[in-house]
Design an enzyme around this catalytic site. Structure first.
Site, PDB file in Angstrom:
ATOM      1  CB  SER A  78      -0.917   0.000   1.229  1.00  0.00           C
ATOM      2  OG  SER A  78      -1.700   1.152   1.260  1.00  0.00           O
ATOM      3  CB  THR A  97      -3.852   3.242  -7.798  1.00  0.00           C
ATOM      4  OG1 THR A  97      -4.268   2.277  -6.818  1.00  0.00           O
ATOM      5  CG2 THR A  97      -5.077   3.822  -8.469  1.00  0.00           C
ATOM      6  CG  ASN A 120      -1.385   4.809  -0.264  1.00  0.00           C
ATOM      7  OD1 ASN A 120      -1.194   6.008  -0.429  1.00  0.00           O
ATOM      8  ND2 ASN A 120      -1.797   4.017  -1.225  1.00  0.00           N
ATOM      9  CB  SER A 138      -4.532   2.056   0.635  1.00  0.00           C
ATOM     10  OG  SER A 138      -4.368   0.665   0.527  1.00  0.00           O
ATOM     11  N   GLY A 142      -0.376  -5.928  -2.572  1.00  0.00           N
ATOM     12  CA  GLY A 142       0.868  -6.671  -2.387  1.00  0.00           C
ATOM     13  C   GLY A 142       0.871  -7.460  -1.093  1.00  0.00           C
ATOM     14  CD  GLU A 152      -2.165  -5.644   3.081  1.00  0.00           C
ATOM     15  OE1 GLU A 152      -2.819  -6.118   4.022  1.00  0.00           O
ATOM     16  OE2 GLU A 152      -2.601  -4.742   2.325  1.00  0.00           O
TER      17      GLU A 152
END
Length: 1308
Positions: free
Chosen positions: A158, A163, A209, A212, A436, A438
């Site tokens: 994050s 994005t 983030n 996120s 991703g 975590e």
């Protein structure tokens, strides 16, 4: 093992920097002493050191492809990224894998149209690493040339920029793909605009983030045969639904909620306020993002909806649904009356519940019922079980999560329908933007699913990297059969294998209601006790640790079962599917079937996610993948800050180091023959003359160094791990020997040159010293001569200065003395002149004072003489005044009489004014009370009408709900109580209406009296003058028959009873007596009763039969004309009494019309009144004749007695007419109207006339009421519009009074 020597360049581990560059200073046994780049001296074992290329330090910008590194290891990769990141080179290749480091700053020069044009069609690797290069490789090199579908996998933690990277890929693909020919749809624009829309509803702020993505997204862009975009589709994975109802500080909920709260008018329309007032948002104190305006983002989201094709009605429905979720979160529950039951806590919660139901357009009672109860179906029937407070809150949160999830799915489906899918497309490019790996301090079910997805993707990534390695070896035609491939299949089997995988055990535990996370953890440890990838946490009995490819992660199972259970509540679906909002009903159009035993239907989130993931992997396996690994450089989101530990962890999680490991398992070092010869050709100087080619020279070098297991390809040499270090070590030794020889020669040359320079410098220094001594001696002599000259001039100046000072002092003293003497003489002259002036003024004052004293004495003597003369004159005038005393006494008496008369006149005026003021005050009070009651009644009526309209809608819903027996059984008791309350409320409403009607009548009567008192008094003089003229004309007419009438008048007056009506109107007395007497005898002659009056013979004796008949006809005609004039003319009021009614009644009474058996006078009166009502002005005629007709009817009712024709009826007290008649009776009695009127026995014509007059009064009253309604309706409409907002405020006040009536209008 790494061969180390003093001066070797290595990497060593560091606690803060992960790896740090160091140089070997000494080797002692198994310990190596190092000097790090930070200046620290450390010791380490050779096994923990990694080689470092010394030439890399000269390459400050690093390499763009990390396969070009001499030593492909963790520290080499890490520091190469750091050097490039410092220069804003955020993209780096690792073979075909692109690593993107988030710069946390704007770099517009990297993403403009010029840059896209540069990478369009360029071979991969020719230009600098860029995301456009990967996108172009997937589009041009792979898809268009090979006609094979592609996929681009973007991953990272994050805040790493996944994005934004996805947006850039889609931007480039829409740039090179454009729009298909002949297609009017802007597919590329809709695809790009779908990003902010999905970000608003699927992104949130996390610890790492601000934006996120809390869901996985796979965008499939479809192309036609010409490479133009022809369609697109979006698929989402694992939306974090729990974030809707639960967040932690400093995270935020989804962006759309905060955007809606900052939308201004839209927020006010949905009764929204600051996010701190809503439970789903105020669990965290972070409401704003740095540099982001929620209001502007709201407008951006609305524009994105317009571009995507969402209609304004659907947009309003979407934000209304979001507002309903926020209001639903503020509903709180408290313990109910029964055991383990719950109910709405307070008025605030009731308000939010009402708002949620209004926004969802469903029944609020049903909404409360499905949140506080649960329906269980058994063989005997349905059982309704009450829920406690915690269960009700869980049901509320489940409903909110379900609504938001369905809303998000609807948005994705709408975007897909709007963009449009090309079903005929054979090639497409899929862009995967997924979360991703975590690993947090507390890892729950979401992290488990996310890491499971990353394990799947990592396996796919490993296979792809291994295939790339195999492709490279096959291309170079080398032997690679012995390279082993290590994957993570065992972890995937542990998670998803049936029937004893973690997901299977979790689903099994969720199927049993009594299962807990303790039983789940116990069963998990029993089945996988010896599995190498699963461990039990040290300090917890329920937590477990999985060894993933990126490291170990410990999961807390406290909420695993709760989050895996995706119960579909049938009551929730049924309620919202029956919503009157088509959008909300459409979200639940496919309602699930009811379960056999419970209204809760279980659905596994993990199993559904595994199925979605499997479908995604099948899609990826059918395409050629391209990988982009996004890296977050620091946790503070600041530019130019590089945290080694965090980045190294991300490289491990992203599989970059796994790719390095795969490369190390084969031939990690590969060089072209030209590069290899350029670097290591110095090891074989005998071949520098070019006697063999580059491949042969390379083979000679490798054989000379006695390396094993190397491979020579077509263009490259492939070396095993560590062999490049041996070559570098030997190369360093050769370079070291050569350097030492060069150093000896250079040092000799430098030493001789230094000696020659020093000797020449000594000669120059000696000459410079001698010159300095000579110049110093000359300077001293010159200073001595200058001092003597200065002393001479100083003495001269001192003597001159002393003389000038003495001279100036003498001059000053002399001038002071001269000035003192001159001032002394001037003062003496001034004193003498002043004394002379004072003496002259004193002599003048003495003379003037003597003159004034003499004048005063003369004036006093004159005054005394004049006083004496005045006293004499006063005595004379006093004597003359005594003689006029008698006249004054008479004048005083007259003045007193005048004062008495004036006082009486003023007293009468004050009494009249006070009476009028009292009447006006009473009228004003009645008007004010009537207006206030009218306003209250109108407001109540408007509220009743508006709520009746709502009730009509609710009736339809209740008719549907009445079909369900369970709902009827629950509401029977409450409906009985509500009916009782409705009856009470109906009684109160009826009483208010009666009271209001009575007040209306009083107001009408008061208004009439006011109008009569004000208007008619002003017209009284004109009417009186007209009546006087009429009297004069009648007197002239009567003069012609004076002789005949004189005898008849005296006989009639002597025979008729003594009346008391002579003083009604002075101007009408004579005429009224004439008409009364004439009509009396006429009626006696015309009536057919067997007992005529005794006065007939005496009257007939004086007249002949023909004369008597003619006289009777003339009298009848005159009587009719007199009544017609009284009816047609406005006679007004006298002392509050209607004059026309008094005259008509007196005439009829004097003419004995009530006692006759047959007469036409009554019909004539009724016809005359009707004609006047038709012909006259309604605003003047109707009130006037209502007063006269009511007064006449009151007189008839009070003074007529039925003579056997009709029985006495019941009074109509309840009707409006009866009320007005009673009021008139009381009013006439109060003012003394009926004094002196005797009761008369009425015949049938009089009774019939009374009924006709009653009908006439009712008719007049109805006309006045209709006219009043017509006049008041526009005013009431205007008042309604003005007081509309006041009514909204009053609605809350009357809610408790009319609440039950609104919910059950059938009781009305």
């Amino acid at each position: 093992m790494l061969s180390l020597r003093v001066g070797a360049k290595v990497w060593t581990e560091d606690r803060n920097l992960a790896w740090v560059a160091a140089e070997v200073t000494d080797v002692v046994g198994k310990q190596v002493h190092l000097l790090t780049s930070t200046g620290n001296k450390v010791s380490a074992s050779p096994e923990k050191l990694l080689p470092r290329d010394a030439d890399e330090e000269e390459e400050h910008g690093g390499v763009d492809d990390m396969t070009k590194l001499t030593y492909l290891n963790e520290p080499g990769v890490l520091y190469n990224l750091e050097r490039r990141y410092a220069l804003n080179d955020i993209y780096t290749y690792t073979g075909s894998i692109l690593i993107a480091v988030n710069p946390f700053t704007k770099l517009p020069h990297l993403y403009n149209v010029h840059m896209m044009e540069q990478y369009k069609g360029a071979p991969f690797g020719e230009l600098s690493p860029h995301v456009f290069a990967v996108a172009d490789a997937s589009y041009s090199r792979a898809m268009m040339s090979e006609r094979r579908s592609q996929s681009i996998l973007v991953s990272g933690e994050s805040g790493a920029g996944k994005t934004e990277t996805t947006k850039l890929i889609m931007q480039y693909l829409t740039y090179v793909g454009g729009r298909a020919a002949g297609d009017d749809r802007t597919v590329e624009q809709q695809v790009l605009e779908s990003n902010p829309l999905l970000e608003a509803f699927g992104n949130a702020r996390t610890v790492r983030n601000d934006n996120s993505s809390r869901f996985g997204k796979f965008v499939e862009i479809q192309f036609d045969s010409n490479g133009r975009i022809s369609g697109a589709a979006i698929r989402t994975y694992l939306l974090e639904r729990s974030r809707v109802v639960q967040i932690t500080d400093p995270e935020r909920n989804y962006h759309c909620f905060y955007q809606l709260c900052a939308s201004g008018r839209d927020a006010e329309r949905y009764n929204l306020d600051h996010p701190s007032h809503f439970h789903y948002l105020n669990q965290s104190k972070t409401y704003e993002l740095d540099g982001v305006s929620n209001a502007e983002e709201y407008l951006r989201t609305r524009r994105a909806m317009d571009v995507v094709g969402i209609s304004h009605e659907d947009q309003e429905a979407i934000f209304r649904t979001l507002a309903a979720i926020l209001h639903l979160g503020n509903v709180e529950f408290s313990s109910g009356k029964e055991h383990d039951s719950s109910c709405i806590r307070d008025k605030k919660s009731n308000f939010h519940m009402q708002m949620a139901s209004d926004l969802l357009m469903c029944d609020v009672n049903l909404l409360v019922a499905i949140l506080c109860t649960r329906t269980i179906q058994t063989r005997e029937g349905l059982i309704i079980k009450a829920l406690d407070c915690n269960a009700a809150v869980a049901s509320r949160d489940a409903l909110a999560k379900t609504i938001y999830a369905k809303l998000f799915d609807w948005l994705v489906e709408k975007i897909n329908r709007s963009v449009g899918q090309d079903l005929t497309s054979q090639i497409q490019i899929g862009v995967l933007d997924i979360y991703g790996f975590e690993c947090f301090k507390n890892n729950s079910f979401e992290q488990f699913c996310i890491n499971f997805a990353n394990e799947k993707l990592q396996q796919h990534f490993n296979e792809h990297v291994f295939k790339m390695e195999q492709e490279e070896y096959r291309k170079e035609e080398i032997n690679w059969s012995y390279i082993e491939f290590i994957d993570n299949q065992d972890v995937l089997d542990l998670i998803e294998k049936k029937p004893i995988g973690i997901v299977a055990l979790l689903d099994e535990a969720c199927m049993f209601p009594r299962s807990t996370h303790e039983t789940f953890s116990m069963k998990l440890f029993q089945h996988f006790r010896s599995h190498p990838r699963l461990e039990k946490a040290k300090f917890s009995e329920t937590d477990f640790t999985l060894s993933h490819y990126a490291g170990k992660v410990t999961y807390q199972t406290d909420t695993f079962l709760e989050k895996n259970r995706d119960y579909v509540v049938v009551e929730h679906c049924s309620l919202l599917s029956s919503s009157k909002c088509a959008f909300v009903a459409g979200l639940y159009s496919s309602a699930p079937e009811e379960s056999s035993r419970s209204s809760y239907k279980f659905s596994s989130v993990a199993t559904r996610f595994k199925q979605q993931l499997q479908a995604l992997m099948e899609t990826l396996n059918s395409t050629e993948p391209h990988y982009i690994r996004c890296v977050k450089p620091n946790s503070l989101n600041r530019p130019q800050k590089f945290e080694n530990q965090s980045i190294l962890h991300q490289l491990r999680c992203g599989g970059v180091l796994e790719a390095v490991r795969i490369s190390l398992a084969g031939y990690p070092t590969r060089r072209t023959y030209s590069e290899f010869v350029d670097r290591f050709g110095i090891l074989t100087p005998e071949y520098l003359d070019g006697s063999c080619d580059e491949r042969g020279w390379t083979e000679k070098i490798v054989q000379k160094m006695k390396l094993q297991n190397f491979q020579l390809g077509r263009t490259k040499v492939f070396l095993r791990a560590g062999q490049i270090g041996i070559l570098d070590s030997r190369r360093a030794e050769v370079l070291d020997t050569s350097a030492k020889c060069i150093q000896r020669r250079v040092q000799t040359f430098l030493t001789r040159r230094s000696f020659l320079l020093k000797r020449a410098a000594a000669f120059s220094f000696q000459a410079y010293i001698r010159g300095c001594i000579a110049r110093k001696t000359y300077s001293q002599k010159r200073k001595t001569a200058a001092a003597i000259t200065i002393q001479k001039w100083v003495r001269k100046w001192q003597m001159q200065h002393a003389y000038l000072k003495l001279f100036s002092s003498a001059v000053i003293i002399q001038s002071s003395i001269h000035g003192f003497l001159s001032r002394q003489r001037f003062r003496n002259g001034m004193r003498s002149r002043a004394a002379t002036l004072i003496q002259g003024c004193w002599r003048t004052y003495k003379f003037r004072s003597a003159l004034r004293h003499r004048q005063g004495s003369i004036i006093a003597i004159q005054c005394c003489w004049r006083q004496k003369l005045a006293r004499r004159e006063f005595r004379k005038r006093k004597q003359a005044a005594n003689e006029t005393g008698a006249l004054r006494l008479a004048k005083g008496k007259l003045e007193k009489q005048l004062e008495d008369l004036t006082w009486r006149l003023h007293l009468e005026k004050r009494l009249r004014v006070s009476s009028e003021e009292a009447k006006s005050l009473e009228l004003s009070k009645l008007q004010k009370s009537m207006e206030s009651l009218t306003l209250e009644l109108d407001a109540a009526k408007l509220a009743t009408v508006s709520e009746c309209n709502r009730n009509a809608v609710l009736i339809n819903q209740l008719e549907l709900s009445q079909k369900e027996k369970s709902a009827l059984e629950r509401e029977l008791i409450s409906m009985a109580d509500l009916r009782k309350e409705n009856k009470i409320l109906k009684g109160s409403v009826d009483s208010m209406e009666k009271k209001n009607s009575a007040l209306e009548l009083e107001l009408v009567q008061a208004q009439k009296n006011t109008i009569d008192n004000i208007g008619k008094m002003k017209e009284l003089e004109g009417k009186c003058s007209m009546l006087q003229q009429n009297v004069q004309s009648l007197e002239k007419k009567l003069a012609l028959l004076e002789d005949e009438n004189h005898v008849l008048r005296q006989k009639a007056l002597s025979a008729s009873p003594k009346g008391h009506n002579a003083g009604l109107v002075k101007s009408f007395s004579e005429l009224f007596s004439n008409y009364c007497s004439g009509f009396f005898y006429t009626q006696i002659l015309m009536q057919e009763s067997p007992t005529p009056s005794k006065l007939v013979p005496s009257f007939s004796r004086g007249l002949s039969e023909s004369r008597r008949t003619k006289l009777t006809a003339e009298r009848s005609q005159e009587n009719y004309e007199f009544l017609s004039r009284c009816i047609k003319e406005d006679l007004g009021f006298i002392e509050g009494k209607p004059l026309a009614a008094c005259i008509i009644y007196r005439c009829l009474h004097q003419w004995r019309a009530f006692e006759t058996e047959r007469t036409a006078i009554f019909d004539y009166i009724i016809e005359g009144i009707n004609e006047v009502l038709k012909a006259g002005d309604e605003n003047i005629t109707l009130p006037y004749w209502l007063a006269n007709a009511s007064a006449l009817l009151c007189l008839l009712q009070r003074n007529l007695q039925a003579n056997g024709f009709m029985t006495k009826g019941t009074p109509r007290s309840t009707s409006a007419l009866g009320y007005s008649q009673q009021a008139l009776k009381s009013a006439f009695k109060y003012i003394g109207f009926d004094d002196g009127v005797s009761h008369v026995e009425a015949r049938y014509p009089a009774i019939l006339f009374k009924q006709q007059l009653t009908a006439c009064v009712e008719k007049i009253f109805g006309l006045i009421r209709d006219n009043l309604k017509k006049e008041l309706s526009p005013l009431l409409a205007f008042c309604i519009q003005v007081t509309f907002f006041c009514y909204l405020l009053l609605e809350l006040h009357f809610e408790s009074l009319f609440g039950h009536l609104f919910l059950f209008p059938q009781n009305l």
